[in-house]
Design a protein around this motif. Structure first.
Motif, PDB file in Angstrom:
ATOM      1  N   LEU A 140      65.579  18.154  56.634  1.00  0.00           N
ATOM      2  CA  LEU A 140      64.577  17.421  57.406  1.00  0.00           C
ATOM      3  C   LEU A 140      63.585  18.403  58.015  1.00  0.00           C
ATOM      4  CD1 LEU A 140      66.820  14.913  59.417  1.00  0.00           C
ATOM      5  CD2 LEU A 140      65.275  14.362  57.552  1.00  0.00           C
ATOM      6  N   PRO A 141      62.317  18.035  58.103  1.00  0.00           N
ATOM      7  CA  PRO A 141      61.352  18.922  58.761  1.00  0.00           C
ATOM      8  C   PRO A 141      61.640  18.993  60.264  1.00  0.00           C
ATOM      9  CG  PRO A 141      60.325  16.829  58.177  1.00  0.00           C
ATOM     10  CD  PRO A 141      61.709  16.810  57.594  1.00  0.00           C
ATOM     11  N   SER A 142      61.334  20.122  60.861  1.00  0.00           N
ATOM     12  CA  SER A 142      61.554  20.308  62.300  1.00  0.00           C
ATOM     13  C   SER A 142      60.680  19.333  63.082  1.00  0.00           C
ATOM     14  CB  SER A 142      61.210  21.736  62.713  1.00  0.00           C
ATOM     15  OG  SER A 142      62.018  22.648  62.024  1.00  0.00           O
ATOM     16  N   PRO A 143      61.277  18.539  63.969  1.00  0.00           N
ATOM     17  CA  PRO A 143      60.474  17.594  64.742  1.00  0.00           C
ATOM     18  C   PRO A 143      59.670  18.326  65.822  1.00  0.00           C
ATOM     19  CG  PRO A 143      62.773  17.456  65.380  1.00  0.00           C
ATOM     20  CD  PRO A 143      62.700  18.404  64.232  1.00  0.00           C
ATOM     21  N   PRO A 144      58.414  17.968  66.011  1.00  0.00           N
ATOM     22  CA  PRO A 144      57.598  18.620  67.053  1.00  0.00           C
ATOM     23  C   PRO A 144      58.222  18.526  68.443  1.00  0.00           C
ATOM     24  CG  PRO A 144      56.210  17.282  65.621  1.00  0.00           C
ATOM     25  CD  PRO A 144      57.634  16.999  65.245  1.00  0.00           C
ATOM     26  N   ALA A 145      58.954  17.436  68.722  1.00  0.00           N
ATOM     27  CA  ALA A 145      59.575  17.263  70.038  1.00  0.00           C
ATOM     28  C   ALA A 145      60.646  18.312  70.315  1.00  0.00           C
ATOM     29  CB  ALA A 145      60.183  15.865  70.152  1.00  0.00           C
ATOM     30  N   ALA A 146      61.135  19.002  69.282  1.00  0.00           N
ATOM     31  CA  ALA A 146      62.178  20.015  69.461  1.00  0.00           C
ATOM     32  C   ALA A 146      61.617  21.433  69.538  1.00  0.00           C
ATOM     33  CB  ALA A 146      63.194  19.919  68.327  1.00  0.00           C
ATOM     34  N   ALA A 147      60.301  21.592  69.592  1.00  0.00           N
ATOM     35  CA  ALA A 147      59.690  22.929  69.616  1.00  0.00           C
ATOM     36  C   ALA A 147      60.195  23.774  70.786  1.00  0.00           C
ATOM     37  CB  ALA A 147      58.167  22.819  69.644  1.00  0.00           C
ATOM     38  N   ILE A 148      60.338  23.172  71.953  1.00  0.00           N
ATOM     39  CA  ILE A 148      60.826  23.909  73.129  1.00  0.00           C
ATOM     40  C   ILE A 148      62.264  24.371  72.902  1.00  0.00           C
ATOM     41  CG2 ILE A 148      61.401  23.689  75.584  1.00  0.00           C
ATOM     42  CD1 ILE A 148      58.993  21.761  75.800  1.00  0.00           C
ATOM     43  N   LEU A 149      63.083  23.502  72.293  1.00  0.00           N
ATOM     44  CA  LEU A 149      64.467  23.859  71.985  1.00  0.00           C
ATOM     45  C   LEU A 149      64.521  25.043  71.025  1.00  0.00           C
ATOM     46  CD1 LEU A 149      67.547  23.343  71.945  1.00  0.00           C
ATOM     47  CD2 LEU A 149      67.117  21.673  70.122  1.00  0.00           C
ATOM     48  N   TYR A 150      63.732  24.998  69.947  1.00  0.00           N
ATOM     49  CA  TYR A 150      63.729  26.093  68.978  1.00  0.00           C
ATOM     50  C   TYR A 150      63.266  27.400  69.613  1.00  0.00           C
ATOM     51  CZ  TYR A 150      64.266  22.503  65.390  1.00  0.00           C
ATOM     52  OH  TYR A 150      64.720  21.456  64.624  1.00  0.00           O
ATOM     53  N   HIS A 151      62.278  27.332  70.476  1.00  0.00           N
ATOM     54  CA  HIS A 151      61.790  28.534  71.159  1.00  0.00           C
ATOM     55  C   HIS A 151      62.890  29.129  72.045  1.00  0.00           C
ATOM     56  CE1 HIS A 151      58.905  31.305  72.847  1.00  0.00           C
ATOM     57  NE2 HIS A 151      59.285  30.933  74.067  1.00  0.00           N
ATOM     58  N   ALA A 152      63.577  28.277  72.804  1.00  0.00           N
ATOM     59  CA  ALA A 152      64.661  28.745  73.675  1.00  0.00           C
ATOM     60  C   ALA A 152      65.805  29.340  72.857  1.00  0.00           C
ATOM     61  CB  ALA A 152      65.162  27.600  74.548  1.00  0.00           C
ATOM     62  N   LEU A 153      66.149  28.719  71.726  1.00  0.00           N
ATOM     63  CA  LEU A 153      67.204  29.250  70.868  1.00  0.00           C
ATOM     64  C   LEU A 153      66.820  30.605  70.284  1.00  0.00           C
ATOM     65  CD1 LEU A 153      68.239  25.996  68.994  1.00  0.00           C
ATOM     66  CD2 LEU A 153      69.664  27.304  70.570  1.00  0.00           C
ATOM     67  N   SER A 154      65.592  30.738  69.857  1.00  0.00           N
ATOM     68  CA  SER A 154      65.133  32.017  69.308  1.00  0.00           C
ATOM     69  C   SER A 154      65.175  33.108  70.365  1.00  0.00           C
ATOM     70  CB  SER A 154      63.718  31.883  68.743  1.00  0.00           C
ATOM     71  OG  SER A 154      63.726  31.028  67.626  1.00  0.00           O
ATOM     72  N   ASP A 155      64.722  32.790  71.585  1.00  0.00           N
ATOM     73  CA  ASP A 155      64.776  33.769  72.681  1.00  0.00           C
ATOM     74  C   ASP A 155      66.216  34.181  72.975  1.00  0.00           C
ATOM     75  OD1 ASP A 155      62.040  33.712  72.921  1.00  0.00           O
ATOM     76  OD2 ASP A 155      62.029  32.507  74.779  1.00  0.00           O
ATOM     77  N   MET A 156      67.116  33.211  73.041  1.00  0.00           N
ATOM     78  CA  MET A 156      68.515  33.495  73.328  1.00  0.00           C
ATOM     79  C   MET A 156      69.122  34.339  72.220  1.00  0.00           C
ATOM     80  SD  MET A 156      71.768  30.966  73.777  1.00  0.00           S
ATOM     81  CE  MET A 156      71.806  30.635  72.025  1.00  0.00           C
ATOM     82  N   TYR A 157      68.864  33.979  70.974  1.00  0.00           N
ATOM     83  CA  TYR A 157      69.423  34.690  69.842  1.00  0.00           C
ATOM     84  C   TYR A 157      68.939  36.150  69.818  1.00  0.00           C
ATOM     85  CZ  TYR A 157      71.595  35.068  65.278  1.00  0.00           C
ATOM     86  OH  TYR A 157      72.405  35.425  64.225  1.00  0.00           O
ATOM     87  N   GLN A 158      67.647  36.381  70.137  1.00  0.00           N
ATOM     88  CA  GLN A 158      67.123  37.742  70.196  1.00  0.00           C
ATOM     89  C   GLN A 158      67.806  38.552  71.286  1.00  0.00           C
ATOM     90  OE1 GLN A 158      62.903  37.184  70.567  1.00  0.00           O
ATOM     91  NE2 GLN A 158      62.604  36.953  68.365  1.00  0.00           N
ATOM     92  N   LYS A 159      68.083  37.946  72.443  1.00  0.00           N
ATOM     93  CA  LYS A 159      68.762  38.637  73.529  1.00  0.00           C
ATOM     94  C   LYS A 159      70.185  38.992  73.140  1.00  0.00           C
ATOM     95  CE  LYS A 159      66.044  36.575  77.192  1.00  0.00           C
ATOM     96  NZ  LYS A 159      66.001  35.593  78.272  1.00  0.00           N
ATOM     97  N   LEU A 160      70.856  38.095  72.411  1.00  0.00           N
ATOM     98  CA  LEU A 160      72.239  38.361  71.981  1.00  0.00           C
ATOM     99  C   LEU A 160      72.272  39.481  70.944  1.00  0.00           C
ATOM    100  CD1 LEU A 160      73.682  34.743  71.714  1.00  0.00           C
ATOM    101  CD2 LEU A 160      74.176  36.436  73.470  1.00  0.00           C
ATOM    102  N   ASP A 161      71.296  39.510  70.054  1.00  0.00           N
ATOM    103  CA  ASP A 161      71.245  40.551  69.032  1.00  0.00           C
ATOM    104  C   ASP A 161      70.821  41.896  69.619  1.00  0.00           C
ATOM    105  OD1 ASP A 161      72.140  39.153  66.907  1.00  0.00           O
ATOM    106  OD2 ASP A 161      70.186  38.788  66.005  1.00  0.00           O
ATOM    107  N   GLY A 162      69.985  41.852  70.675  1.00  0.00           N
ATOM    108  CA  GLY A 162      69.437  43.077  71.263  1.00  0.00           C
ATOM    109  C   GLY A 162      70.418  43.769  72.083  1.00  0.00           C
TER     110      GLY A 162
END
Length: 162
Positions: A140-162
């Motif tokens: 399924l294509p990423s819903p625009p309403a979930a953009a904030i969620l995806y941004h927060a997940l990406s930030d969290m994932y980068q912090k965990l990897d860093g």
């Protein structure tokens, strides 16, 4: 002491290419037993480390059994849990991390039932019928309403990897 928990949330899976699946709505009800006192409000992150774990959350419902430790004072609190989940989507080990607030300290054995909120998923995606596998394992294509969620997940994932 016997405790209970009830809640709702979202599940997303990290795909092999590093992108995130579309979110699937879930609800949970459970009971616990252990040395505990107080009350807390908790936001959970359930780590689905394997395809089997994603498939478990893709089922209509599953049972969770495990153990956890938690403490909260005011707006600062943390919990860690390890559990086994099994249901019509399969079974898998999962790890749970969380942020809590309240006045609570405890160590317990926990059991819960987690169900897919099919009606909410159909409403959110604007379809008469959609299943959790379509959402978590599909394309399924990423819903625009979930953009904030995806941004927060990406930030969290980068912090965990860093």
């Amino acid at each position: 002491m016997v405790t209970y928990n009830i809640g709702t949330g979202l599940v997303v899976a990290r795909r092999d290419d590093g992108s995130w699946s579309t979110p699937s709505a879930i609800s949970s009800f459970g009971l616990g037993w252990g040395t505990q006192v107080g009350g807390e409000l908790t936001d959970f992150i359930v780590v689905l480390r394997t395809k089997d774990a994603v498939k478990t959350f893709s089922g209509d419902a599953h049972l969770s059994a495990g153990a956890g430790v938690s403490a909260a004072i005011g707006v600062v609190g943390r919990a860690a849990e390890a559990n086994l989940r099994a249901g019509n989507g399969g079974y898998a080990a999962c790890y749970t991390y969380s942020c809590s607030k309240g006045a609570f300290v405890g160590c317990s054995l926990e059991g819960s039932i987690v169900t897919t909120r099919t009606r909410e998923n159909c409403r959110f995606y604007g379809r008469q019928s959609i299943s959790a596998p379509d959402i978590l394992l599909g394309t399924l294509p990423s819903p625009p309403a979930a953009a904030i969620l995806y941004h927060a997940l990406s930030d969290m994932y980068q912090k965990l990897d860093g």
